[in-house]
Design a protein around this motif. Structure first.
Motif, PDB file in Angstrom:
ATOM      1  N   ALA A 417       0.864  -1.185   0.000  1.00  0.00           N
ATOM      2  CA  ALA A 417       0.000   0.000   0.000  1.00  0.00           C
ATOM      3  C   ALA A 417       0.895   1.228   0.000  1.00  0.00           C
ATOM      4  O   ALA A 417       2.079   1.162   0.349  1.00  0.00           O
ATOM      5  CB  ALA A 417      -0.909   0.002   1.222  1.00  0.00           C
ATOM      6  N   ILE A 418       0.331   2.366  -0.405  1.00  0.00           N
ATOM      7  CA  ILE A 418       1.041   3.641  -0.361  1.00  0.00           C
ATOM      8  C   ILE A 418       0.427   4.472   0.743  1.00  0.00           C
ATOM      9  O   ILE A 418      -0.798   4.685   0.778  1.00  0.00           O
ATOM     10  CB  ILE A 418       0.958   4.370  -1.720  1.00  0.00           C
ATOM     11  CG1 ILE A 418       1.667   3.537  -2.802  1.00  0.00           C
ATOM     12  CG2 ILE A 418       1.587   5.756  -1.623  1.00  0.00           C
ATOM     13  CD1 ILE A 418       1.554   4.118  -4.198  1.00  0.00           C
ATOM     14  N   PHE A 435       5.327   6.668   1.546  1.00  0.00           N
ATOM     15  CA  PHE A 435       6.042   5.405   1.693  1.00  0.00           C
ATOM     16  C   PHE A 435       5.220   4.261   1.107  1.00  0.00           C
ATOM     17  O   PHE A 435       3.976   4.311   1.107  1.00  0.00           O
ATOM     18  CB  PHE A 435       6.321   5.114   3.171  1.00  0.00           C
ATOM     19  CG  PHE A 435       7.258   6.098   3.816  1.00  0.00           C
ATOM     20  CD1 PHE A 435       8.614   5.812   3.919  1.00  0.00           C
ATOM     21  CD2 PHE A 435       6.791   7.300   4.308  1.00  0.00           C
ATOM     22  CE1 PHE A 435       9.481   6.717   4.518  1.00  0.00           C
ATOM     23  CE2 PHE A 435       7.650   8.208   4.894  1.00  0.00           C
ATOM     24  CZ  PHE A 435       8.999   7.919   4.999  1.00  0.00           C
ATOM     25  N   VAL A 436       5.926   3.254   0.624  1.00  0.00           N
ATOM     26  CA  VAL A 436       5.291   1.985   0.266  1.00  0.00           C
ATOM     27  C   VAL A 436       5.320   1.118   1.519  1.00  0.00           C
ATOM     28  O   VAL A 436       6.382   0.869   2.089  1.00  0.00           O
ATOM     29  CB  VAL A 436       6.023   1.297  -0.886  1.00  0.00           C
ATOM     30  CG1 VAL A 436       5.417  -0.088  -1.140  1.00  0.00           C
ATOM     31  CG2 VAL A 436       5.956   2.140  -2.141  1.00  0.00           C
ATOM     32  N   ALA A 437       4.130   0.695   1.962  1.00  0.00           N
ATOM     33  CA  ALA A 437       4.016  -0.128   3.158  1.00  0.00           C
ATOM     34  C   ALA A 437       3.615  -1.543   2.739  1.00  0.00           C
ATOM     35  O   ALA A 437       2.514  -1.747   2.217  1.00  0.00           O
ATOM     36  CB  ALA A 437       2.980   0.455   4.105  1.00  0.00           C
ATOM     37  N   GLY A 484      16.023   4.332   4.729  1.00  0.00           N
ATOM     38  CA  GLY A 484      15.191   5.476   5.045  1.00  0.00           C
ATOM     39  C   GLY A 484      13.778   5.107   5.421  1.00  0.00           C
ATOM     40  O   GLY A 484      12.887   5.966   5.424  1.00  0.00           O
ATOM     41  N   GLY A 485      13.581   3.839   5.770  1.00  0.00           N
ATOM     42  CA  GLY A 485      12.240   3.382   6.113  1.00  0.00           C
ATOM     43  C   GLY A 485      12.149   2.886   7.537  1.00  0.00           C
ATOM     44  O   GLY A 485      12.869   3.334   8.425  1.00  0.00           O
ATOM     45  N   THR A 500       4.975  -4.822   9.062  1.00  0.00           N
ATOM     46  CA  THR A 500       4.800  -3.828   8.003  1.00  0.00           C
ATOM     47  C   THR A 500       6.155  -3.215   7.694  1.00  0.00           C
ATOM     48  O   THR A 500       6.776  -2.581   8.551  1.00  0.00           O
ATOM     49  CB  THR A 500       3.826  -2.722   8.421  1.00  0.00           C
ATOM     50  OG1 THR A 500       2.575  -3.310   8.824  1.00  0.00           O
ATOM     51  CG2 THR A 500       3.576  -1.768   7.268  1.00  0.00           C
ATOM     52  N   LEU A 501       6.619  -3.438   6.460  1.00  0.00           N
ATOM     53  CA  LEU A 501       7.889  -2.909   6.003  1.00  0.00           C
ATOM     54  C   LEU A 501       7.636  -1.623   5.224  1.00  0.00           C
ATOM     55  O   LEU A 501       6.920  -1.629   4.212  1.00  0.00           O
ATOM     56  CB  LEU A 501       8.594  -3.952   5.121  1.00  0.00           C
ATOM     57  CG  LEU A 501       9.898  -3.520   4.461  1.00  0.00           C
ATOM     58  CD1 LEU A 501      10.959  -3.198   5.504  1.00  0.00           C
ATOM     59  CD2 LEU A 501      10.398  -4.605   3.496  1.00  0.00           C
ATOM     60  N   TYR A 502       8.212  -0.519   5.714  1.00  0.00           N
ATOM     61  CA  TYR A 502       8.027   0.783   5.068  1.00  0.00           C
ATOM     62  C   TYR A 502       9.295   1.151   4.302  1.00  0.00           C
ATOM     63  O   TYR A 502      10.401   1.121   4.854  1.00  0.00           O
ATOM     64  CB  TYR A 502       7.760   1.876   6.109  1.00  0.00           C
ATOM     65  CG  TYR A 502       6.461   1.730   6.867  1.00  0.00           C
ATOM     66  CD1 TYR A 502       5.297   2.346   6.416  1.00  0.00           C
ATOM     67  CD2 TYR A 502       6.411   0.995   8.045  1.00  0.00           C
ATOM     68  CE1 TYR A 502       4.108   2.227   7.120  1.00  0.00           C
ATOM     69  CE2 TYR A 502       5.232   0.866   8.752  1.00  0.00           C
ATOM     70  CZ  TYR A 502       4.084   1.482   8.296  1.00  0.00           C
ATOM     71  OH  TYR A 502       2.899   1.364   8.989  1.00  0.00           O
ATOM     72  N   LEU A 503       9.133   1.526   3.026  1.00  0.00           N
ATOM     73  CA  LEU A 503      10.231   2.034   2.214  1.00  0.00           C
ATOM     74  C   LEU A 503       9.773   3.306   1.519  1.00  0.00           C
ATOM     75  O   LEU A 503       8.609   3.414   1.091  1.00  0.00           O
ATOM     76  CB  LEU A 503      10.670   1.010   1.164  1.00  0.00           C
ATOM     77  CG  LEU A 503      11.269  -0.305   1.703  1.00  0.00           C
ATOM     78  CD1 LEU A 503      11.505  -1.284   0.570  1.00  0.00           C
ATOM     79  CD2 LEU A 503      12.557  -0.044   2.465  1.00  0.00           C
ATOM     80  N   PRO A 504      10.645   4.320   1.388  1.00  0.00           N
ATOM     81  CA  PRO A 504      10.232   5.574   0.746  1.00  0.00           C
ATOM     82  C   PRO A 504       9.748   5.345  -0.682  1.00  0.00           C
ATOM     83  O   PRO A 504      10.362   4.585  -1.446  1.00  0.00           O
ATOM     84  CB  PRO A 504      11.498   6.432   0.778  1.00  0.00           C
ATOM     85  CG  PRO A 504      12.328   5.865   1.890  1.00  0.00           C
ATOM     86  CD  PRO A 504      12.030   4.394   1.885  1.00  0.00           C
ATOM     87  N   LEU A 505       8.653   6.003  -1.016  1.00  0.00           N
ATOM     88  CA  LEU A 505       8.099   5.911  -2.372  1.00  0.00           C
ATOM     89  C   LEU A 505       8.971   6.718  -3.320  1.00  0.00           C
ATOM     90  O   LEU A 505       9.350   7.862  -3.032  1.00  0.00           O
ATOM     91  CB  LEU A 505       6.668   6.459  -2.382  1.00  0.00           C
ATOM     92  CG  LEU A 505       5.951   6.480  -3.736  1.00  0.00           C
ATOM     93  CD1 LEU A 505       5.671   5.059  -4.221  1.00  0.00           C
ATOM     94  CD2 LEU A 505       4.654   7.274  -3.636  1.00  0.00           C
TER      95      LEU A 505
END
Length: 638
Positions: A417-418, A435-437, A484-485, A500-505
């Motif tokens: 998800a964004i 972020f892309v979650a 950066g996540g 939940t893995l967050y990475l910058p979009l």
């Protein structure tokens, strides 16, 4: 009563009389031969309280205390002055009002011209305050002496400027073993070890105390019998009111028991650290074996299926691809383990999360097995700029953890998800941005609250021994933070867990990455290759790969034999292909020897150990890292 008159010999006036009468700090007066007061000055009036008219003609014994009068001290004082030419004493005297004061008195006989005694001159000074100060000082010194002597846990003593002992307390006797009469007057270097005396440590101690204002150290000292003890030592210089050095104050405490306790504690800590290290190493090696067995299961099963003569071509291609991808995962796991302690730089690239998940799905399905229902959602535009291999390893770690939490089967879903902003987790502040979650949810056993806060610590695992490295989630956490996540987790025991893995979009579209070719796209020149590899299995495999690429291969198992062969037949080889880590001379030393003797002969080095060339980044030789593919081998030979 007969009126008393001043003897003619004592009468008279003049300048001396005026001088004496002007003195107020001393009582100066005359007595006749029997002790009657014959004159009285202002100082006497001030001290004694009598006016001249009241006291002249009275006997001087009235100034004495009753006990002194009873002891006939006034008479004895006059007799002593007459016999010895003077009498000097201190004592209590009595004023007119009956109060007492402490005096210093001098009585001298007065003689006429013929030498006959005609009376006495008496000088008295009030020294009550001085006596009180002296007594206070004496009492203070006595109390201090008692205090110092009463201390038994510290050796407290004085040294003269040359370092000789001038006094000795009970603590010094208890700690050092010497009685005062044995050690007073001796040099304090007697307490030092022979090696310290040889180094001049006693002299350096006094010099440091003088230069720095004090000397303080913890070191070994020697008791009377020669036994050593651990001592805390303090030396301070002592100076008089003018600033001149008069000696040193030295305080020593026996710290032997504390030192021994510290040594025992340190040994216990070292033993505990070693035990923890061995436990961590055991957990790590067992866990690595477990993780590699998972990968080897995929490779072995795929290889067995490829042997089936009835296997459809499309399935054959799928299993070949599974073997290749699993080998890449194994190589990535090895790289992560070797780089774990040095935070290997990431290699970010833009990619579509949904596309990577779709490509990984066959591997994920194989990893979780048939009892787990796997669902992978897609999302357009979920583009990130991160290390693709690390991302795949992180996802695979989360998937395998979920599988292990569902031993009887269950459901596992991966949903990208964004979202706007990062949440604040584990005490870390949130962050703004998009972020892309990626939510990885399972219906497994869940994680207890007391365990949940530790799951990202290195080597921590709830799995049984040899069932996990304890590095998986810490690597996921490290990858997320470096990118950066963030990584977040929610879990309920008995219900399941959501990571939940967050990475910058990253904006824009991800570039299309074509699959690498299975074989070199251009023909390779045929070379005569000297292969140097000490591992027989790897040597046979490398020779097979090189021969598949059209190379003529001579295989040697160590560097010394390779140099001997080159000395005899240098012209028979076009390339040296050598492992780095070998018994005897290393591959790097071999390469340098080849460059020195035959500069035109190229050398390619290969290693699977990332630290093998630490500090040798500028060696100048082509390097191929294990495990290498046919394509990578062809590229470096081209």
């Amino acid at each position: 009563m007969k009126e008393w008159q001043v003897p003619e010999a004592l009468s008279g006036a003049g300048r001396f009389e005026r001088l004496v009468n002007s003195v107020r700090d001393y009582a100066i007066y005359l007595l006749d031969r029997d002790g009657h007061v014959a004159s009285w000055n202002a100082g006497a009036e001030r001290f004694k309280g009598y006016a001249a008219a009241e006291i002249i003609g009275q006997h001087f014994s009235r100034f004495y205390t009753p006990e002194d009068q009873a002891a006939e001290l006034p008479r004895r004082a006059l007799e002593a002055a007459a016999a010895h030419g003077t009498y000097e004493a201190e004592g209590w005297r009595v004023r007119k009002d009956g109060t007492r004061f402490w005096t210093s008195a001098v009585i001298d006989p007065v003689l006429d011209e013929s030498g006959a005694l005609i009376g006495f001159a008496k000088v008295t000074r009030d020294i009550t305050e001085r006596r009180a100060a002296e007594r206070a000082l004496l009492e203070s010194e006595q109390r201090f002496r008692l205090l110092v002597q009463g201390v038994r846990d510290y050796a407290i003593y004085l040294l003269d400027p040359a370092g000789r002992v001038t006094n000795w307390n009970r603590g010094a006797q208890a700690i050092k073993g010497y009685d005062a009469e044995e050690i007073v007057g001796q040099h304090f270097s007697a307490f030092y070890t022979a090696e310290d005396r040889a180094r001049g440590e006693p002299e350096r101690a006094l010099r440091t105390a003088l230069e720095a204002g004090k000397y303080e150290v913890e070191a070994w000292r020697v008791r009377k019998g020669g036994a050593r003890f651990r001592a805390g030592v303090l030396i301070d210089p002592i100076r008089d009111e003018s600033g001149a050095l008069i000696g040193f104050a030295k305080i020593t405490r026996d710290l032997t028991e504390r030192w021994q306790a510290q040594q025992e504690l340190e040994r216990a800590r070292e033993a505990m650290a070693q035990a923890q290290k061995m436990e961590a190493v055991g957990r790590l090696t067992g866990g690595v074996a477990h993780d590699f067995n998972n990968l080897l299961t995929i490779i072995r099963s795929s290889a067995d299926l490829l042997k089936l003569p009835t296997l459809a071509p499309e399935k054959r291609e799928r299993y070949v691809e599974a073997i290749a991808q699993t080998a890449e995962r194994a190589a990535a796991l090895t790289s992560q383990l070797l780089a774990f302690s040095r935070r290997q730089p990431l290699k970010p690239e833009r990619f579509d999360v949904s596309e990577r998940l779709a490509e990984m799905r066959p591997l994920m399905q194989t990893s979780v097995g048939a009892t787990v229902i796997l669902s992978v959602a897609t999302l357009a535009g979920a583009i990130v700029n991160a290390d693709r291999n690390q991302f795949e390893s992180a996802v695979l770690n989360l998937v395998i953890n979920a599988r292990d939490a569902m031993p009887a089967g269950g459901a596992l879903s991966l949903v990208p998800a964004i979202v706007d902003g990062l949440p604040a987790v584990r005490g870390h502040g949130g962050a703004e941005g998009r972020f892309v979650a990626l939510r990885v949810s399972d219906t497994g056993s869940g994680i207890a609250p007391e365990v949940l806060e530790k799951i990202f610590e290195p080597f921590f695992t709830t799995k049984a021994v040899n069932q996990g490295t304890g590095l998986g989630l810490s690597q996921v956490h490290g990858f997320a933070k470096q990118s950066g996540g963030e990584i977040d987790v929610h879990s309920e025991p008995g219900i399941g867990t959501v990571f939940t893995l967050y990475l910058p979009l990253a904006g824009g579209a991800a570039p299309v990455v074509a699959s690498p070719p299975r074989a070199p796209t251009r023909p390779l020149p045929s070379r005569r290759v000297l292969l140097v590899e000490d591992n027989e299995a790897v040597g046979q495999f490398a020779r097979g790969l090189l021969e598949e690429l059209g190379q003529t291969v001579t295989w040697i198992s160590n560097g010394e034999a390779a140099l001997d062969l080159l000395e005899r037949a240098r012209d028979e080889f076009d390339l040296v292909f050598s492992d780095v880590i070998m018994p005897g001379i290393s591959g790097l030393d071999l390469a340098r020897a080849v460059r020195s003797r035959w500069p035109a002969l190229p050398v390619v080095l290969t290693t699977g150990y990332s630290h093998a060339l630490v500090g040798e980044q500028d060696h100048g030789f082509a390097l191929l890292r294990k495990p290498y593919s046919l394509d990578e081998l062809g590229d470096i030979l081209a």
